[in-house]
Enzyme design. Structure first.
Site, PDB file in Angstrom:
ATOM      1  N   TYR A 223     -21.407   0.486   0.623  1.00  0.00           N
ATOM      2  CA  TYR A 223     -20.534   1.521   0.057  1.00  0.00           C
ATOM      3  C   TYR A 223     -19.207   1.588   0.824  1.00  0.00           C
ATOM      4  O   TYR A 223     -18.135   1.689   0.222  1.00  0.00           O
ATOM      5  CB  TYR A 223     -21.224   2.884   0.095  1.00  0.00           C
ATOM      6  CG  TYR A 223     -22.504   2.974  -0.716  1.00  0.00           C
ATOM      7  CD1 TYR A 223     -22.610   2.360  -1.962  1.00  0.00           C
ATOM      8  CD2 TYR A 223     -23.600   3.685  -0.250  1.00  0.00           C
ATOM      9  CE1 TYR A 223     -23.784   2.446  -2.712  1.00  0.00           C
ATOM     10  CE2 TYR A 223     -24.770   3.780  -0.992  1.00  0.00           C
ATOM     11  CZ  TYR A 223     -24.854   3.153  -2.211  1.00  0.00           C
ATOM     12  OH  TYR A 223     -26.014   3.239  -2.943  1.00  0.00           O
TER      13      TYR A 223
ATOM     14  N   GLU B 245     -24.992   9.891  -2.916  1.00  0.00           N
ATOM     15  CA  GLU B 245     -25.735  10.264  -1.714  1.00  0.00           C
ATOM     16  C   GLU B 245     -26.509   9.046  -1.246  1.00  0.00           C
ATOM     17  O   GLU B 245     -26.937   8.231  -2.051  1.00  0.00           O
ATOM     18  CB  GLU B 245     -26.746  11.394  -1.988  1.00  0.00           C
ATOM     19  CG  GLU B 245     -26.127  12.729  -2.294  1.00  0.00           C
ATOM     20  CD  GLU B 245     -25.870  12.892  -3.778  1.00  0.00           C
ATOM     21  OE1 GLU B 245     -26.603  12.276  -4.575  1.00  0.00           O
ATOM     22  OE2 GLU B 245     -24.917  13.607  -4.142  1.00  0.00           O
TER      23      GLU B 245
HETATM   24  C1  LIG Z   1     -28.697  -1.454  -0.674  1.00  0.00           C
HETATM   25  C2  LIG Z   1     -29.002  -2.656  -1.540  1.00  0.00           C
HETATM   26  C3  LIG Z   1     -28.936  -2.234  -3.009  1.00  0.00           C
HETATM   27  C4  LIG Z   1     -27.956  -3.734  -1.281  1.00  0.00           C
HETATM   28  O1  LIG Z   1     -28.183  -4.757  -2.244  1.00  0.00           O
HETATM   29  P1  LIG Z   1     -27.867  -6.301  -1.917  1.00  0.00           P
HETATM   30  O2  LIG Z   1     -27.975  -7.030  -3.192  1.00  0.00           O
HETATM   31  O3  LIG Z   1     -28.700  -6.735  -0.778  1.00  0.00           O
HETATM   32  O4  LIG Z   1     -26.358  -6.150  -1.467  1.00  0.00           O
HETATM   33  P2  LIG Z   1     -25.326  -7.339  -1.170  1.00  0.00           P
HETATM   34  O5  LIG Z   1     -26.030  -8.639  -1.000  1.00  0.00           O
HETATM   35  O6  LIG Z   1     -24.251  -7.237  -2.181  1.00  0.00           O
HETATM   36  O7  LIG Z   1     -24.802  -6.922   0.265  1.00  0.00           O
HETATM   37  C5  LIG Z   1     -23.904  -5.904   0.385  1.00  0.00           C
HETATM   38  C6  LIG Z   1     -23.541  -5.741   1.824  1.00  0.00           C
HETATM   39  O8  LIG Z   1     -24.616  -5.131   2.526  1.00  0.00           O
HETATM   40  C7  LIG Z   1     -24.882  -5.906   3.697  1.00  0.00           C
HETATM   41  N1  LIG Z   1     -26.257  -5.857   4.003  1.00  0.00           N
HETATM   42  C8  LIG Z   1     -27.273  -6.343   3.263  1.00  0.00           C
HETATM   43  N2  LIG Z   1     -28.420  -6.110   3.901  1.00  0.00           N
HETATM   44  C9  LIG Z   1     -28.095  -5.475   5.049  1.00  0.00           C
HETATM   45  C10 LIG Z   1     -28.828  -4.949   6.140  1.00  0.00           C
HETATM   46  N3  LIG Z   1     -30.162  -5.049   6.173  1.00  0.00           N
HETATM   47  N4  LIG Z   1     -28.158  -4.316   7.134  1.00  0.00           N
HETATM   48  C11 LIG Z   1     -26.817  -4.206   7.104  1.00  0.00           C
HETATM   49  N5  LIG Z   1     -26.067  -4.681   6.110  1.00  0.00           N
HETATM   50  C12 LIG Z   1     -26.702  -5.309   5.105  1.00  0.00           C
HETATM   51  C13 LIG Z   1     -24.461  -7.294   3.365  1.00  0.00           C
HETATM   52  O9  LIG Z   1     -24.148  -7.974   4.538  1.00  0.00           O
HETATM   53  C14 LIG Z   1     -23.280  -7.089   2.480  1.00  0.00           C
HETATM   54  O10 LIG Z   1     -22.132  -6.936   3.229  1.00  0.00           O
HETATM   55  P3  LIG Z   1     -21.120  -8.161   3.351  1.00  0.00           P
HETATM   56  O11 LIG Z   1     -20.775  -8.548   1.928  1.00  0.00           O
HETATM   57  O12 LIG Z   1     -20.000  -7.562   4.110  1.00  0.00           O
HETATM   58  O13 LIG Z   1     -21.875  -9.226   4.055  1.00  0.00           O
HETATM   59  C15 LIG Z   1     -30.397  -3.268  -1.197  1.00  0.00           C
HETATM   60  O14 LIG Z   1     -30.503  -3.383   0.205  1.00  0.00           O
HETATM   61  C16 LIG Z   1     -31.563  -2.467  -1.719  1.00  0.00           C
HETATM   62  O15 LIG Z   1     -31.983  -2.622  -2.868  1.00  0.00           O
HETATM   63  N6  LIG Z   1     -32.124  -1.580  -0.871  1.00  0.00           N
HETATM   64  C17 LIG Z   1     -33.282  -0.784  -1.286  1.00  0.00           C
HETATM   65  C18 LIG Z   1     -32.888   0.278  -2.286  1.00  0.00           C
HETATM   66  C19 LIG Z   1     -31.800   1.185  -1.731  1.00  0.00           C
HETATM   67  O16 LIG Z   1     -31.852   1.625  -0.602  1.00  0.00           O
HETATM   68  N7  LIG Z   1     -30.784   1.473  -2.584  1.00  0.00           N
HETATM   69  C20 LIG Z   1     -29.671   2.328  -2.223  1.00  0.00           C
HETATM   70  C21 LIG Z   1     -30.010   3.749  -2.475  1.00  0.00           C
HETATM   71  S1  LIG Z   1     -28.641   4.835  -2.032  1.00  0.00           S
END
Ligand SMILES: CC(C)(COP(=O)(O)OP(=O)(O)OC[C@H]1O[C@@H](n2cnc3c(N)ncnc32)[C@H](O)[C@@H]1OP(=O)(O)O)[C@@H](O)C(=O)NCCC(=O)NCCS
Length: 158
Positions: free
Chosen positions: A123, A111
């Site tokens: 995802y 989710e």
């Molecule tokens: C979601 C999360 C875990 C992603 O972690 P991350 O280490 O930044 O992820 P990655 O660097 O591997 O990026 C993954 C993809 O997301 C994209 N992305 C990262 N930040 C983004 C943003 N603000 N908006 C849109 N896309 C974004 C990246 O571009 C990447 O895509 P790409 O490889 O096609 O460029 C991180 O944003 C986070 O910790 N968020 C807060 C906690 C959360 O919401 N967790 C998920 C709960 S369901």
């Protein structure tokens, strides 16, 4: 924006990581953060697979999966704000998906908040598809969730 991402290691979490997990959990999820007790129970829970990402030895991300004998569920994923957007979330999720395949999970479910563009993008780029919407799933705030599914059946990918 200039933090280094060399020397990234994705490894299993242990109880020694709990202080770092608690700090990141509150910073990332705020009022919706799991309690320290929940985190401690979760990382050793039955069927759980929790990994952390370290950069030069510092724990800066974590992610977890639950396999119930048929399906797997992504329980959480988070990257320290200083290191977001540098591929760590993808690395950790790929590790979870490899584990799900190795234990024979048929599908992986999760989710995600409907307003979490970064997570939804991540995802979907890994093959998850939106199944439906759960109304007011996240508290506080009555935020809706997308349910998402990745079907591993017949998937020959590594
Ligand atoms: C979601 C999360 C875990 C992603 O972690 P991350 O280490 O930044 O992820 P990655 O660097 O591997 O990026 C993954 C993809 O997301 C994209 N992305 C990262 N930040 C983004 C943003 N603000 N908006 C849109 N896309 C974004 C990246 O571009 C990447 O895509 P790409 O490889 O096609 O460029 C991180 O944003 C986070 O910790 N968020 C807060 C906690 C959360 O919401 N967790 C998920 C709960 S369901």
């Amino acid at each position: 924006m200039s933090a280094a991402v060399d020397d990234v290691v994705v490894r299993a979490l242990t109880a020694d990581d709990l202080p770092d997990l608690e700090r990141m959990e509150v910073a990332l999820f705020g009022a919706a953060a799991w309690s320290p007790e929940s985190l401690a129970a979760e990382i050793v829970g039955p069927g759980r697979w929790y990994v952390g990402a370290t950069v030069q030895g510092e724990l800066v991300g974590y992610a977890g999966l639950w396999f119930d004998g048929y399906d797997a569920q992504v329980m959480t994923v988070g990257t320290d704000e200083r290191f977001q957007g540098r591929g760590l979330g993808r690395r950790m999720l790929e590790n979870l998906l490899a584990h799900a395949r190795s234990v024979g999970a048929a599908v992986v479910l999760l989710e995600v908040r409907v307003d979490n563009d970064a997570a939804i993008h991540l995802y979907e780029s890994l093959g998850f598809e939106r199944l439906g919407k759960r109304r007011a799933y996240y508290q506080p705030g009555n935020i809706d969730a997308w349910t998402m599914r990745l079907d591993l059946r017949g998937d020959g990918a590594a």
